[in-house]
Write an enzyme that holds these catalytic residues in place. Structure first.
Site, mmCIF file in Angstrom:
data_model
loop_
_atom_site.group_PDB
_atom_site.id
_atom_site.type_symbol
_atom_site.label_atom_id
_atom_site.label_comp_id
_atom_site.label_asym_id
_atom_site.label_seq_id
_atom_site.Cartn_x
_atom_site.Cartn_y
_atom_site.Cartn_z
ATOM 1 N N CYS A 86 -7.875 0.554 5.048
ATOM 2 C CA CYS A 86 -8.871 -0.106 5.437
ATOM 3 C C CYS A 86 -9.065 -1.229 6.431
ATOM 4 O O CYS A 86 -8.956 -0.665 7.377
ATOM 5 C CB CYS A 86 -8.529 -0.932 3.685
ATOM 6 S SG CYS A 86 -9.988 -2.010 2.723
ATOM 7 N N HIS A 194 -7.895 3.368 -0.971
ATOM 8 C CA HIS A 194 -6.308 2.429 -0.759
ATOM 9 C C HIS A 194 -5.524 3.526 -1.306
ATOM 10 O O HIS A 194 -4.532 3.177 -2.497
ATOM 11 C CB HIS A 194 -6.276 1.293 -1.202
ATOM 12 C CG HIS A 194 -6.910 0.172 -0.996
ATOM 13 N ND1 HIS A 194 -5.728 -0.620 0.262
ATOM 14 C CD2 HIS A 194 -8.045 -0.299 0.020
ATOM 15 C CE1 HIS A 194 -6.120 -1.848 0.712
ATOM 16 N NE2 HIS A 194 -7.940 -1.483 -0.096
ATOM 17 N N GLU A 196 -2.170 3.251 -1.940
ATOM 18 C CA GLU A 196 -0.935 1.992 -2.162
ATOM 19 C C GLU A 196 -1.344 2.162 -3.440
ATOM 20 O O GLU A 196 -0.662 1.549 -4.527
ATOM 21 C CB GLU A 196 -0.231 1.744 -1.003
ATOM 22 C CG GLU A 196 -1.446 0.437 -0.802
ATOM 23 C CD GLU A 196 -2.212 0.069 -0.081
ATOM 24 O OE1 GLU A 196 -3.242 -0.664 -0.374
ATOM 25 O OE2 GLU A 196 -2.340 1.227 -0.010
#
Length: 222
Positions: A86, A194, A196
């Site tokens: 990002c 994302h 994660e």
């Protein structure tokens, strides 16, 4: 295996990225933006999402001038690995480590939702845990995720198999639905979604886990 996660003023995904690395088996060091050097023995640098320096001037533009980014540029120039997520992807383009730019979303609105991503290549340490053609669900959260590159750059990305992920339903106007790209040596990945945030079943999905496990497998010393 050792990972360094860079922390800028305004980063808000640094701890999430660190946890995803740790769960894959990495020892993680948090590195402040004013540091001039990366820790010794780092295998990969993670540049997290957020709003570095408040996104003033342009997303990632001020962060790209920070002392630690000079070290990140040197690290990648030596063939070191890096993952920018990002805002981290925006920083990688602002430093010139990756080509192109991230523009304001076509709809001029912040978008926060899980999207479908098509894995375009499994030929990298980041994506070898997937099969080309797989569709995975990964969250996005951005206002400036509209990837742009000129025709020549796009042609090179395609010819060199450097488009890592594309959107199945383009949310932001990105050229050719691009969600993530690889460097010429395939050791740097920048992506707007994302992974994660898709690394824990308790948070709603685990489609990002394969990325971190693939990294761990590739970077584990023989």
């Amino acid at each position: 295996m050792r990972a360094a996660v860079v922390v800028f003023p305004g980063s808000n995904c640094d701890r999430d990225l660190a946890v995803a690395f740790e769960q894959a088996g990495f020892d993680v060091s948090m590195v402040w933006h004013k540091d001039a050097d990366l820790p010794q023995g780092i295998d990969i640098v993670g540049i997290p999402g957020g709003f570095s320096y408040g996104d003033y001037l342009r997303c990632g533009a001020i962060a790209a001038q920070s002392p630690i980014c000079k070290a990140v540029v040197a690290h990648t120039a030596r063939g070191g690995y890096a993952l920018g997520v990002c805002n981290g992807f925006q920083v990688l383009t602002e430093t010139g480590i990756l080509p192109g730019a991230l523009l304001r979303n076509a709809g001029l609105k912040y978008i926060c939702k899980t999207v479908g991503l098509k894995v375009e290549t499994s030929n990298s340490v980041f994506t070898e845990g997937y099969n080309a053609g797989d569709v995975i669900g990964i969250p996005i959260a951005h206002h400036d995720g509209n990837y742009y590159a000129d025709d020549e750059t796009l042609a090179a990305l395609k010819a060199e198999d450097r488009i890592a992920f594309t959107y199945t339903d383009n949310p932001n106007g990105a050229r050719d639905d691009i969600a993530g790209i690889l460097s010429a040596n395939r050791r740097v990945l920048g992506m707007m979604p994302h992974p994660e945030r898709a690394a824990d079943a308790g948070h709603g999905g685990t489609d990002g886990v394969a990325l971190f496990r693939a990294l761990a497998g590739a970077l584990t010393p023989a």
